[in-house]
Design an enzyme around this catalytic site. Sequence first.
Site, PDB file in Angstrom:
ATOM      1  N   ARG A  17       0.853  -1.196   0.000  1.00 42.80           N
ATOM      2  CA  ARG A  17       0.000   0.000   0.000  1.00 42.80           C
ATOM      3  C   ARG A  17       0.886   1.242   0.000  1.00 42.80           C
ATOM      4  O   ARG A  17       2.100   1.157   0.058  1.00 42.80           O
ATOM      5  CB  ARG A  17      -0.891   0.022   1.245  1.00 42.80           C
ATOM      6  CG  ARG A  17      -0.101   0.134   2.549  1.00 42.80           C
ATOM      7  CD  ARG A  17      -0.972   0.077   3.774  1.00 42.80           C
ATOM      8  NE  ARG A  17      -1.530  -1.252   3.936  1.00 42.80           N
ATOM      9  CZ  ARG A  17      -0.864  -2.277   4.455  1.00 42.80           C
ATOM     10  NH1 ARG A  17       0.392  -2.140   4.844  1.00 42.80           N
ATOM     11  NH2 ARG A  17      -1.425  -3.443   4.583  1.00 42.80           N
ATOM     12  N   ASP A  38       6.147  -7.459   1.089  1.00 39.58           N
ATOM     13  CA  ASP A  38       5.485  -6.874   2.259  1.00 39.58           C
ATOM     14  C   ASP A  38       5.189  -7.968   3.263  1.00 39.58           C
ATOM     15  O   ASP A  38       5.113  -9.157   2.908  1.00 39.58           O
ATOM     16  CB  ASP A  38       4.185  -6.176   1.840  1.00 39.58           C
ATOM     17  CG  ASP A  38       3.785  -5.057   2.784  1.00 39.58           C
ATOM     18  OD1 ASP A  38       3.934  -3.881   2.412  1.00 39.58           O
ATOM     19  OD2 ASP A  38       3.352  -5.360   3.919  1.00 39.58           O
ATOM     20  N   ASP A  64       9.465  -9.811   5.798  1.00 39.30           N
ATOM     21  CA  ASP A  64       9.609  -9.085   7.059  1.00 39.30           C
ATOM     22  C   ASP A  64      10.979  -8.436   7.002  1.00 39.30           C
ATOM     23  O   ASP A  64      12.008  -9.113   7.107  1.00 39.30           O
ATOM     24  CB  ASP A  64       9.514 -10.050   8.239  1.00 39.30           C
ATOM     25  CG  ASP A  64       9.767  -9.378   9.587  1.00 39.30           C
ATOM     26  OD1 ASP A  64      10.129  -8.185   9.619  1.00 39.30           O
ATOM     27  OD2 ASP A  64       9.627 -10.063  10.620  1.00 39.30           O
ATOM     28  N   VAL A  65      11.026  -7.113   6.819  1.00 35.86           N
ATOM     29  CA  VAL A  65      12.309  -6.452   6.558  1.00 35.86           C
ATOM     30  C   VAL A  65      13.260  -6.511   7.740  1.00 35.86           C
ATOM     31  O   VAL A  65      14.462  -6.284   7.579  1.00 35.86           O
ATOM     32  CB  VAL A  65      12.116  -4.973   6.129  1.00 35.86           C
ATOM     33  CG1 VAL A  65      11.374  -4.887   4.814  1.00 35.86           C
ATOM     34  CG2 VAL A  65      11.446  -4.146   7.217  1.00 35.86           C
ATOM     35  N   ASN A  91      11.799   0.663   0.689  1.00 36.97           N
ATOM     36  CA  ASN A  91      10.767   1.636   1.015  1.00 36.97           C
ATOM     37  C   ASN A  91      10.142   1.406   2.388  1.00 36.97           C
ATOM     38  O   ASN A  91       9.694   2.367   3.025  1.00 36.97           O
ATOM     39  CB  ASN A  91       9.670   1.592  -0.057  1.00 36.97           C
ATOM     40  CG  ASN A  91       8.392   2.264   0.404  1.00 36.97           C
ATOM     41  OD1 ASN A  91       8.291   3.486   0.431  1.00 36.97           O
ATOM     42  ND2 ASN A  91       7.401   1.458   0.803  1.00 36.97           N
ATOM     43  N   TYR A 160      12.246   8.995  14.496  1.00 37.54           N
ATOM     44  CA  TYR A 160      12.079   8.834  13.054  1.00 37.54           C
ATOM     45  C   TYR A 160      13.160   9.604  12.298  1.00 37.54           C
ATOM     46  O   TYR A 160      13.770   9.085  11.353  1.00 37.54           O
ATOM     47  CB  TYR A 160      10.688   9.325  12.647  1.00 37.54           C
ATOM     48  CG  TYR A 160      10.380   9.214  11.177  1.00 37.54           C
ATOM     49  CD1 TYR A 160      10.105   7.986  10.592  1.00 37.54           C
ATOM     50  CD2 TYR A 160      10.357  10.353  10.372  1.00 37.54           C
ATOM     51  CE1 TYR A 160       9.810   7.892   9.239  1.00 37.54           C
ATOM     52  CE2 TYR A 160      10.058  10.267   9.021  1.00 37.54           C
ATOM     53  CZ  TYR A 160       9.789   9.035   8.458  1.00 37.54           C
ATOM     54  OH  TYR A 160       9.504   8.945   7.114  1.00 37.54           O
ATOM     55  N   LYS A 164      16.030   8.072   9.727  1.00 37.37           N
ATOM     56  CA  LYS A 164      16.168   8.445   8.324  1.00 37.37           C
ATOM     57  C   LYS A 164      17.523   9.096   8.039  1.00 37.37           C
ATOM     58  O   LYS A 164      18.059   8.968   6.929  1.00 37.37           O
ATOM     59  CB  LYS A 164      15.014   9.357   7.909  1.00 37.37           C
ATOM     60  CG  LYS A 164      13.653   8.655   7.900  1.00 37.37           C
ATOM     61  CD  LYS A 164      13.652   7.427   6.989  1.00 37.37           C
ATOM     62  CE  LYS A 164      12.268   6.802   6.848  1.00 37.37           C
ATOM     63  NZ  LYS A 164      12.246   5.658   5.902  1.00 37.37           N
ATOM     64  N   VAL A 195       3.828  13.676   2.620  1.00 42.42           N
ATOM     65  CA  VAL A 195       2.798  13.259   1.671  1.00 42.42           C
ATOM     66  C   VAL A 195       1.496  13.056   2.447  1.00 42.42           C
ATOM     67  O   VAL A 195       1.493  12.387   3.485  1.00 42.42           O
ATOM     68  CB  VAL A 195       3.196  11.941   0.970  1.00 42.42           C
ATOM     69  CG1 VAL A 195       2.094  11.476   0.037  1.00 42.42           C
ATOM     70  CG2 VAL A 195       4.515  12.118   0.221  1.00 42.42           C
TER      71      VAL A 195
END
Length: 266
Positions: A17, A38, A64-65, A91, A160, A164, A195
């Site tokens: 998504r 995903d 599962d990243v 991503n 966060y 990043k 976004v």
Amino acid sequence: MTGDLTGRHVLVSGAARGLGLKAAETLSARGAAVALADIDEDEGTASAAALTAQGRTAHFVRLDVTDDASWADATTKAVSVLGGLDVVVNNAGIEISDLLADLDPENMRKILDVNVLGTALGIKHAFRAMRPGGAAGAGGAIVNVASVAANIAFPGIAAYSASKSAVVRLTKVAAAESGRLGYGVRVNAICPGLVPNAMGTRLAVDMERLGLFPSVQDAVTAVVSLTPSGRLATEDDIANGVAFLASDESAFVNGVSLSVDGAMGM
């Protein structure tokens, strides 16, 4: 076609998504075969099926990243179902807002686990698959999704922002290692602006909840006022940037963080 990706084989993490799905849609529209990776099997499978129904080449791969073995399995499957692997888009990411004075250590661990470790493992397994002697072995490109939060100080998102910033530094080190070791893999990051999708809306709600802004609209207005382009980003804006970094049009772009934020982070 600008940014033609015909014949490319792409894995996008967090693609069930949101921005990940938009990136997969954009890359496939430009000719790439895509693996939507995903942890959400139901939505990921449905998203891949929707692309297939449009005549695109798309497959779902569970990932599962945060798990090394899951990455190894996902990249192996992507190479198998796509017939190769040329691009990996890291991503997948999460955001949990906290004031530093009220920081929840468990929330920060979750953010670091997904955003930093998840990206590092994505780079690891992309390298292993795409370097000479790997399962794909023809080189390629990695695009890591960072954030404008890596470049500015905005209240309520310390963990966060730190994660990043780490993604940007991982990108540079990965590009240096790839070059030194002859992997033939370019590594770049993209730094999106805010976004107004599900994650962005949740962030604005959190700003009101934390008492940083009197309302959600005030939080959004503050972001726009900090953006010289005078608007929020769109998923198309970001996906087009990803496509550029994945394509041969960026063949000599390596180790950079591309800001797609309307100059908010300049």
